[in-house]
Motif scaffolding. Structure first.
Motif, short mmCIF file in Angstrom:
data_model
loop_
_atom_site.label_atom_id
_atom_site.label_comp_id
_atom_site.label_asym_id
_atom_site.label_seq_id
_atom_site.Cartn_x
_atom_site.Cartn_y
_atom_site.Cartn_z
N SER A 169 0.88 -1.25 0.13
CA SER A 169 -0.14 0.08 0.05
C SER A 169 0.67 1.31 0.02
O SER A 169 0.39 2.50 -0.34
CB SER A 169 -1.09 0.15 1.14
N THR A 170 2.00 1.07 0.38
CA THR A 170 3.00 2.35 0.67
C THR A 170 4.26 2.03 -0.40
O THR A 170 5.17 3.08 -0.38
CB THR A 170 3.48 2.65 1.93
N VAL A 171 4.42 1.03 -0.98
CA VAL A 171 5.77 1.10 -1.87
C VAL A 171 5.96 1.74 -2.77
O VAL A 171 7.07 2.13 -3.31
CB VAL A 171 5.68 -0.51 -2.42
N ILE A 172 4.94 2.48 -3.43
CA ILE A 172 4.99 3.29 -4.40
C ILE A 172 5.84 4.74 -3.75
O ILE A 172 6.46 5.42 -4.62
CB ILE A 172 3.80 4.00 -4.83
N VAL A 173 5.89 5.02 -2.55
CA VAL A 173 6.80 6.15 -2.22
C VAL A 173 8.15 5.99 -2.16
O VAL A 173 8.65 6.78 -2.80
CB VAL A 173 6.38 6.42 -0.60
N PRO A 174 8.61 4.99 -1.46
CA PRO A 174 10.25 4.89 -1.55
C PRO A 174 10.76 4.63 -2.99
O PRO A 174 11.54 4.90 -3.58
CB PRO A 174 10.39 3.50 -0.90
N VAL A 175 9.92 3.70 -3.80
CA VAL A 175 10.05 3.43 -5.31
C VAL A 175 10.10 4.57 -6.11
O VAL A 175 11.37 4.89 -6.99
CB VAL A 175 9.16 2.53 -5.87
N ALA B 189 6.41 17.04 2.73
CA ALA B 189 5.53 16.18 2.46
C ALA B 189 5.31 15.28 3.66
O ALA B 189 4.06 14.68 3.83
CB ALA B 189 5.24 15.27 1.15
N ASP B 190 6.11 15.13 4.43
CA ASP B 190 5.99 14.44 5.62
C ASP B 190 5.73 12.83 5.20
O ASP B 190 4.90 12.19 5.64
CB ASP B 190 5.08 14.67 6.59
N LEU B 191 6.49 12.42 4.25
CA LEU B 191 6.33 11.08 3.74
C LEU B 191 6.67 9.91 4.46
O LEU B 191 7.84 10.07 5.12
CB LEU B 191 7.11 11.07 2.18
N PRO B 192 6.23 8.80 4.42
CA PRO B 192 6.59 7.64 5.44
C PRO B 192 7.85 6.90 4.95
O PRO B 192 7.73 5.88 4.38
CB PRO B 192 5.29 6.65 5.22
N LEU B 193 8.94 7.65 4.88
CA LEU B 193 10.12 7.06 4.56
C LEU B 193 11.06 6.90 5.96
O LEU B 193 11.23 7.83 6.66
CB LEU B 193 10.75 7.99 3.57
#
Length: 573
Positions: A183-189, A226-230
């Motif tokens: 569900s969140t893989v698109i962010v780090p990729v 953006a306070d991304l979950p990284l």
């Protein structure tokens, strides 16, 4: 006493050659501007790599940064290259990763000390030139394998997952997909792809624009706004730690001997290869291979005392140094000073860098390590070179780096021996001059090229095929290479022919082969020492006399001396 004094003088001169000298900086007055600019450039480029390699090894970003600073300056001062830049490298990360996973991060500093001592010993024993014996396909296969491993090691961070339990990079990368949050893989990729795009486009804007730094800044700003979950690098020290002896126990020390030797071998090979390549890229003078080993060993030891990783010469950073105008050791020293400035002035900002950004940098670094033109050159050269290249790369990825180099050298050696063996030969020749009655009972064989363990058996089979022959003349004047196995085969061949009643004459033993053939038994296998000749005509005349006597006697001959005297002086020992 005089001999002892002479030996002591030679030893003293050799040891002095391994130490720094004011001569190392004789060109600084002329090149200091270019050295400073190059040092600044390399320092900026080295920062993300040092952080990334530290994280990837399991030792942490702090360890990678300390290594780049401490090892960078020590290797610059004590090493044998005027232009080499040292620090943490991808190849070292590949070796350290499994060790850290098995023993914990606490062993990294201990390994630095142990490996450093081994590398210093190699330099003191003058083993620096050994790297010249590594064939080009092995080096390129090794490099390709390292690049693949570095790329695979970044897959977990690039998809925001944990690395698999396997010590094999490919298997661990596959296992990481089992725990990925889709569900969140698109962010780090997406961040990895953004880093790659910026690094590709930066040179188009300006050829000297440091794409890796720009990419990390952009991704870090986006991630924080953006306070991304990284996952982030996390807290870093705001100063260098005090040097101290790493903690260890004797039980653990024994289990680290193998990894330490592997790391030492890798550090020596990679540093010397990098220094050798640097010589071809610049006009900064030759490098001292033995001093380079001593310098790299000291660099790893110093790094270990500060809590860093083992270090090696880094060809990518060295190449940037040269292209940026670096010409003396001052450039590498400035590179370390730049990184010290980061530690004391910018650790708060650096701690917010996403790990995905570092993964993108390393993935691009790995991709750039692979030269498509080089791969095409090797694959398209010869079948043996292509085989060595592919085997070395596959073993590097699937087994171990040092094992891969060893196997690559063995395979290359096999093909080299086969090639030399193929160039050697045993040729039957016609007797020179007008044919005479009985000449059909004389066989003249010429040995060409190399007669060693790879070709000797073939020669024995060739000569033993003779039939209806009374005398065999063996010409050795064209034989270039002869080892103990080849000399032994000649001995066995003579003995076998003599047992069949065939007289053997040997012509043209070269002086450099004489001691060997004497000790192995070639001479004593002859019926008489007067069956050695330096002149072919004399050997043929002697052979015809044997044939004539055999015809008169109606059969075999006792090989009595016919008044001929050998013109070859046999060694007394």
């Amino acid at each position: 006493m005089s001999a002892i004094g002479t030996a002591a003088g030679r030893t003293g001169r050799y040891l002095r050659a391994l130490l720094p000298s004011w001569q190392d900086y004789r060109d600084v007055k002329r090149t200091w501007r270019g050295d400073i600019v190059a040092g600044l450039t390399v320092g900026i480029i080295a920062l993300p790599l040092a952080l990334a390699f530290g994280v990837s090894s399991g030792a942490g970003a702090e360890s990678g940064l300390i290594t780049a600073i401490v090892a960078g300056v020590i290797a610059a001062v004590f090493g044998g290259s005027n232009i080499q830049v040292s620090g943490p490298t991808g190849a070292m990360v590949v070796v350290l990763g499994p060790v850290v996973a098995a023993h914990g991060v606490g062993v990294v500093a201990v390994l630095s000390l142990m490996a450093g001592l081994v590398v210093i010993a190699a330099g003191a024993l003058k083993l620096g030139r050994a790297v010249t014996f590594i064939p080009w396909p092995v080096i390129e296969g090794f490099t390709l394998g390292i690049a693949v491993i570095i790329f695979l090691q970044q897959v977990p961070a690039a998809i925001g997952s944990k690395a698999g339990a396997s010590s094999n990079a490919f298997v661990a990368a596959v296992q990481s997909f089992q725990t990925v949050d889709w569900s969140t893989v698109i962010v780090p990729v997406g961040m990895v792809l953004l880093v790659a795009a910026i690094m590709l486009l930066a040179p188009l804007v300006h050829k000297k624009l440091p794409g890796s730094i720009v990419a990390i800044i952009v991704v870090t700003v986006i991630a924080n706004l953006a306070d991304l979950p990284l996952a982030r690098i996390g807290e870093l020290p705001s100063s260098l730690p005090s040097p101290m002896l790493p903690q260890f126990d004797l039980g653990t020390l024994g289990s680290l001997v193998g990894p330490a030797l592997t790391i030492a071998a890798l550090a020596a090979i990679e540093s010397l290869l990098s220094a050798r390549v640097a010589v071809t890229l610049s006009d900064t003078g030759p490098y001292d291979a033995d001093r380079e080993l001593v310098g790299q060993g000291l660099a790893s030891i110093a790094s270990g005392f500060f809590g860093g990783m083992p270090a090696t010469g880094a060809i990518a950073r060295t190449a940037v140094n040269i292209r940026s105008g670096g010409r003396t050791r001052l450039a590498a020293i400035v590179h370390s000073i730049v990184l010290i400035g980061v530690v004391y002035l910018a650790t708060g900002v650096v701690s917010q860098i996403p790990l995905a950004a570092l993964s993108g940098v390393l993935m691009m670094t790995a991709a750039r390590m692979i030269s498509v033109a080089t791969v095409r050159s090797i694959i398209g050269s010869t079948g043996s070179d292509a085989t060595v290249f592919v085997i070395t790369a596959l073993v590097t990825v699937s087994v171990d780096l040092i094992v891969a180099v060893g196997i690559g050298i063995l395979v290359a050696g096999f093909f080299a021996l086969r090639s030399v063996s193929a160039s050697s030969g045993v040729h039957r020749e016609e007797l020179p001059g007008e044919p005479q009655p009985g000449d059909e009972r004389i066989a003249l064989f010429r040995l060409d090229g190399a007669l060693f363990f790879g070709a000797a058996e073939r020669m024995l089979e060739r000569v033993n095929q003779t039939s209806h022959i009374t005398v065999v003349i063996i010409r050795m004047s064209q034989l270039q290479i002869l080892d103990a196995t080849g000399a032994r085969v000649i001995t066995e061949m003579i003995q076998a022919l003599e047992r069949r009643g065939i007289t053997v004459l040997v012509k043209g033993i070269q002086p450099r082969h004489l001691k060997l053939v004497t000790r192995v038994g070639v001479i004593t296998s002859l019926r008489h020492r007067n069956h050695l000749f330096t002149d072919l005509d004399a050997a043929i005349e002697h052979a015809r006399s044997h044939v004539s006597r055999a015809a008169v006697a109606g059969g075999g001959t006792d090989a009595a001396d016919f008044g001929w005297t050998s013109t070859i002086r046999l060694p007394r020992d």
